[in-house]
Design an enzyme around this catalytic site. Structure first.
Site, PDB file in Angstrom:
ATOM      1  N   CYS A   1      87.826  90.889  24.925  1.00 29.20           N
ATOM      2  CA  CYS A   1      86.851  89.508  24.446  1.00 29.20           C
ATOM      3  C   CYS A   1      86.018  90.159  22.981  1.00 29.20           C
ATOM      4  CB  CYS A   1      86.085  89.215  25.835  1.00 29.20           C
ATOM      5  SG  CYS A   1      87.137  89.501  27.157  1.00 29.20           S
TER       6      CYS A   1
ATOM      7  N   HIS B   1      86.886  80.397  26.739  1.00 29.55           N
ATOM      8  CA  HIS B   1      86.884  81.701  26.190  1.00 29.55           C
ATOM      9  C   HIS B   1      88.526  82.496  25.153  1.00 29.55           C
ATOM     10  CE1 HIS B   1      85.980  85.527  25.268  1.00 29.55           C
ATOM     11  NE2 HIS B   1      86.095  86.049  27.488  1.00 29.55           N
TER      12      HIS B   1
END
Lengths: 382, 138
Positions: A82, A331
């Site tokens: 991420c 995301h």
């Protein structure tokens, strides 16, 4: 020699965008190149960032570099789940600082909707220690839920505190046309949502998305020619923690955040109180509360109080995630860090529109990979 | 014995600590201890990063431990869908080291308290594989 961000771009974050990964990246790149005095030929290198387990294309750097017209310049691939695109950003900074390259483009992307839900869930489990943790049925929300429970136990943080982070996110989401969820949420809606992994409920969790971001960096001499509003890189910090839960020294904060922040503050010669606006990695509501503490915006254990007092809204002590954050934007793993950088750059250029923090001079970006495995903290200055 | 008998869904078949599952079948939970620096490892490791040594000995654990944190999942990764809801926990072992595993279904939700005493016990899963879980001490 200073290094600046000279251009930022981002696609809308969504599902079912109707584009392939090369086209998503192109849109982010084109957006970053708008209104700056730079041609593709003047870009000396590119760094392509994504989490490869979501990609069908093997070695995407070659494909993206080709489609953006950046060949034959060197292209590199950066990955830290991420936090991939802030990792790419740090590599780009180092390339320029060392004198190897003058102008570097960092392109982050993810197209998570290419995979079925079952395929995504399977990968989520494998983000834990596959030998000693995955076999018990671990997954991302459970990892942050374990932190949430420990934090509540030790500091008296409540589910209401968590919900208030999402209410703030919703408030700013409706002002961000690129966010996947542009929706106001009430405290009651958040608190009554179904449980995903206790104590985390539906609105405590961010969602998978498709999207791309682009950040272009240049050395001082080039930066001043490329744009009238370069944003200077004042500090970069990076750290890691154990991937396994059993070897973590803290279950109430991310030690990788604390360490990365320490490095970035020292390099920028500032203290947490000097930050005017921040983007923190709110993949889950508890992650934002821990970030307040681990970045030094409040004392350890007082993150709940900080949101309770609305200190992280515009007008408060330290506005945080005024673009809606991961919780509302969605995301797309590899694109997220670049999107956070874009938000802070626009704030420091005075181009943030309805969510502009007046007189913002210093901004901070905090991007985490995995459940606190990797952290990058970047400090930018006008 | 292949390590792939460990856990409901396995991703690792070969490891230098594969004997762990042999001990587990015999009802023992084992850690490793570095013979050079004396550090105890659970989950067991074959190699000590302190002195780059692989000179390790197996050591039996009492299973006594204390709950550090937990979460109950209502969504599960692929392969675990039939198990929901289930509770994952991290516990601190009396001898040192920590364990990440499931809490026994025998413990009711309102009985779960951070800090409570627990016991780590070897179990056989319905699909015949070997595992361990956290239970209330007898």
């Amino acid at each position: 020699m200073r290094v600046a961000v000279v251009g930022v771009g981002q696609t809308p974050f969504s599902r079912g965008c109707g584009m392939s990964i090369r086209e998503l990246c192109f849109d982010a790149f084109r957006n970053a190149m708008e209104n700056i005095n730079l041609t593709s030929k003047e870009i000396d290198a590119s760094i392509i960032c994504s989490a490869p387990e979501y990609d069908k294309q093997r070695s995407p750097a070659g494909l993206i570099s080709e489609y953006l017209g950046l060949t034959p310049k060197p292209t590199f691939y950066a990955e830290s789940i991420c936090s991939s695109s802030t990792t790419g950003f740090k590599v780009a900074y180092s390339f320029i600082k060392s004198g190897l390259h003058d102008v570097v483009a960092v392109i982050g992307f993810q197209k998570m909707s290419e995979l079925s839900s079952a395929e995504v869930q399977e990968r989520m489990g494998r983000g834990s220690d596959i030998q000693w943790e995955t076999p018990f049925g671990s997954m991302m929300p459970a990892g942050y839920a374990l932190y949430a429970r420990a934090h509540m136990q030790k500091y008296g943080t409540t589910e209401e505190h968590l919900a208030k982070v999402r209410v703030k996110s919703g408030k700013y989401s409706v002002l961000n046309p690129l966010a996947m969820f542009q929706r106001l949420l009430t405290l009651e809606e958040c608190l009554s949502a179904r449980v995903i992994s206790s104590p985390l409920k539906l609105y405590d969790c961010c969602a998978n998305a498709d999207g791309a971001s682009c950040v272009i960096l240049a050395n001082e001499e080039k930066a001043k020619k490329i744009t009238d509003t370069p944003v200077w890189i004042a500090g970069v910090g990076s750290a890691s923690d154990t991937l396994s839960f059993t070897n973590r020294t803290s279950l109430v904060g991310l030690t990788c955040t604390v360490e990365a922040a320490k490095q970035a503050y020292k390099m920028a010669r500032i203290e947490p109180k000097d930050v005017d606006v921040a983007e923190v990695h709110d993949c889950f509501t508890i992650a934002e509360i821990m970030a307040y503490e681990d970045l030094g915006f409040c004392e350890k254990g007082e993150g709940g109080k900080l949101i309770e007092e609305s200190q992280t809204y515009i007008g408060g002590k330290i506005p945080v995630n005024v673009d809606g954050g991961l919780l509302s934007k969605g995301h797309p793993i590899g694109a997220t860090g670049g999107s956070q950088i874009r938000t802070i750059v626009l704030q420091l250029q005075g181009e943030a529109g309805k969510v502009q923090v007046d007189g913002a001079e210093v901004g901070l970006i905090h991007n985490v990979g995995g459940v606190g495995v990797y952290a990058n903290v970047i400090i930018l200055r006008r | 014995m292949s390590f792939s008998v460990f856990g409901k869904v396995s991703y690792v078949s070969e490891t230098k600590v594969a004997d762990f599952v042999k001990y587990l079948e015999d009802g023992k939970i084992m850690a490793t201890r570095c013979k050079r620096c004396g550090k105890l490892y659970f989950p067991p490791r074959a190699d000590c990063p302190n002195d780059l040594s692989e000179d390790m000995v197996w050591e039996s654990l009492s299973g006594k431990c204390r709950l550090l944190t937990y979460t109950t999942l209502f969504f599960a990764p692929t392969g675990f869908e039939d198990d929901v809801p289930y509770t994952l926990a991290v516990a601190e072992l009396e001898e040192g080291g920590r364990v990440y595993t499931r809490l026994s279904r025998d413990i009711k939700e309102d009985e779960i308290k951070v800090g409570m005493e627990l016991k780590l016990v070897p179990i056989k899963l319905p699909n015949g594989k070997l595992s361990y879980e956290l239970r209330k001490p007898e």
